[in-house]
Design a protein around this motif. Structure first.
Motif, mmCIF file in Angstrom:
data_model
loop_
_atom_site.group_PDB
_atom_site.id
_atom_site.type_symbol
_atom_site.label_atom_id
_atom_site.label_comp_id
_atom_site.label_asym_id
_atom_site.label_seq_id
_atom_site.Cartn_x
_atom_site.Cartn_y
_atom_site.Cartn_z
ATOM 1 N N THR A 166 -19.637 4.281 23.155
ATOM 2 C CA THR A 166 -20.559 5.958 23.600
ATOM 3 C C THR A 166 -21.539 6.034 24.078
ATOM 4 N N GLU A 167 -20.805 6.789 25.193
ATOM 5 C CA GLU A 167 -21.675 7.828 26.329
ATOM 6 C C GLU A 167 -22.234 8.627 25.826
ATOM 7 N N LEU A 168 -20.868 9.098 25.265
ATOM 8 C CA LEU A 168 -20.696 10.689 25.037
ATOM 9 C C LEU A 168 -22.954 11.375 24.136
ATOM 10 N N GLY A 169 -23.335 12.117 24.596
ATOM 11 C CA GLY A 169 -24.498 12.655 23.950
ATOM 12 C C GLY A 169 -24.352 13.735 22.521
ATOM 13 N N ALA A 170 -23.012 13.724 22.864
ATOM 14 C CA ALA A 170 -23.324 14.829 21.414
ATOM 15 C C ALA A 170 -22.024 14.338 21.383
ATOM 16 N N VAL A 171 -21.869 14.739 19.496
ATOM 17 C CA VAL A 171 -20.009 14.561 18.478
ATOM 18 C C VAL A 171 -20.081 15.252 17.552
ATOM 19 N N MET A 172 -18.712 15.063 16.662
ATOM 20 C CA MET A 172 -19.035 16.416 15.692
ATOM 21 C C MET A 172 -18.112 14.900 14.429
ATOM 22 N N PHE A 173 -18.800 15.134 13.363
ATOM 23 C CA PHE A 173 -17.769 14.761 12.402
ATOM 24 C C PHE A 173 -16.753 15.029 11.338
ATOM 25 N N ASP A 174 -15.896 14.939 11.359
ATOM 26 C CA ASP A 174 -15.108 15.604 10.889
ATOM 27 C C ASP A 174 -14.092 15.115 9.663
ATOM 28 N N PHE A 175 -14.182 15.194 8.332
ATOM 29 C CA PHE A 175 -14.024 14.780 6.986
ATOM 30 C C PHE A 175 -12.909 15.509 6.365
ATOM 31 N N SER A 176 -12.303 17.216 6.994
ATOM 32 C CA SER A 176 -12.054 18.180 6.416
ATOM 33 C C SER A 176 -10.671 17.123 6.589
ATOM 34 N N GLY A 177 -10.226 16.259 6.178
ATOM 35 C CA GLY A 177 -9.079 16.039 5.626
ATOM 36 C C GLY A 177 -8.942 14.510 4.505
ATOM 37 N N VAL A 178 -10.347 14.646 4.101
ATOM 38 C CA VAL A 178 -10.556 14.181 3.337
ATOM 39 C C VAL A 178 -10.314 14.986 1.540
ATOM 40 N N ASP A 179 -9.255 14.274 0.747
ATOM 41 C CA ASP A 179 -8.785 14.926 -0.520
ATOM 42 C C ASP A 179 -10.324 15.148 -1.543
ATOM 43 N N LYS A 180 -10.435 13.923 -1.416
ATOM 44 C CA LYS A 180 -11.039 14.193 -2.700
ATOM 45 C C LYS A 180 -12.334 13.872 -2.643
ATOM 46 N N ALA A 181 -13.579 14.747 -3.501
ATOM 47 C CA ALA A 181 -14.649 14.471 -3.395
ATOM 48 C C ALA A 181 -15.400 13.113 -3.375
ATOM 49 N N SER A 182 -15.885 11.927 -2.860
ATOM 50 C CA SER A 182 -16.832 10.641 -2.933
ATOM 51 C C SER A 182 -17.297 10.717 -2.188
ATOM 52 N N SER A 183 -17.846 9.958 -3.122
ATOM 53 C CA SER A 183 -19.755 9.657 -2.180
ATOM 54 C C SER A 183 -19.677 8.704 -1.804
ATOM 55 N N VAL A 184 -18.796 8.105 -1.655
ATOM 56 C CA VAL A 184 -18.149 6.630 -0.449
ATOM 57 C C VAL A 184 -18.730 7.569 0.585
ATOM 58 N N ALA A 185 -17.516 8.341 1.015
ATOM 59 C CA ALA A 185 -17.544 9.415 1.836
ATOM 60 C C ALA A 185 -18.766 9.483 2.853
ATOM 61 N N ILE A 186 -19.388 10.289 1.936
ATOM 62 C CA ILE A 186 -20.701 10.657 2.209
ATOM 63 C C ILE A 186 -21.830 9.520 3.065
ATOM 64 N N SER A 187 -21.471 8.401 1.701
ATOM 65 C CA SER A 187 -22.294 6.990 2.356
ATOM 66 C C SER A 187 -21.156 6.807 3.960
ATOM 67 N N VAL A 188 -20.264 6.961 3.973
ATOM 68 C CA VAL A 188 -19.844 6.783 5.580
ATOM 69 C C VAL A 188 -20.304 7.227 6.872
#
Length: 112
Positions: free
Chosen positions: A44-66
């Protein structure tokens, strides 16, 4: 919307400047999920991004690792992370891991 990764359990989409994860993030898919986001962030050439994990239903350390892998790439490429949105289960997990400041203020925290 652009689909970066799709599996029966989880998907990653790009919507404008946001990487959005939806579904059940598990260990078997972690490397592919992280790699999909890394590939997009590196291209990407973007200078700023956002991350949206609001659709992840379960608590997961794997999601945090990603998320951490993506944050490392952003820091390396000097891409500002404007916001991180987590589902309620992930917010609780992040709080237990004392990651509140990072999640609530990623641009400030990562700039240190």
């Amino acid at each position: 919307m652009t689909v970066l990764y799709s599996h029966t359990d989880v998907s990653i989409n790009v919507e404008a400047t946001t990487l959005k994860v939806v579904g059940n993030v598990n260990v078997a898919l972690a490397a592919d999920l992280a790699a999909s986001g890394v590939k997009w962030l590196n291209s990407t050439e973007l200078g700023a991004v956002m991350f949206d994990f609001s659709g992840v239903d379960k608590a997961s350390s794997v999601a945090i690792s990603v998320l951490f892998e993506w944050l490392r790439i952003c820091q390396h490429r000097a891409i500002t992370v404007e916001a991180i949105d987590l589902s309620e289960p992930l917010k609780r997990l992040a709080s237990l891991a004392e990651l509140n400041e990072l999640i609530e203020h990623p641009a400030t925290t990562l700039a240190v």
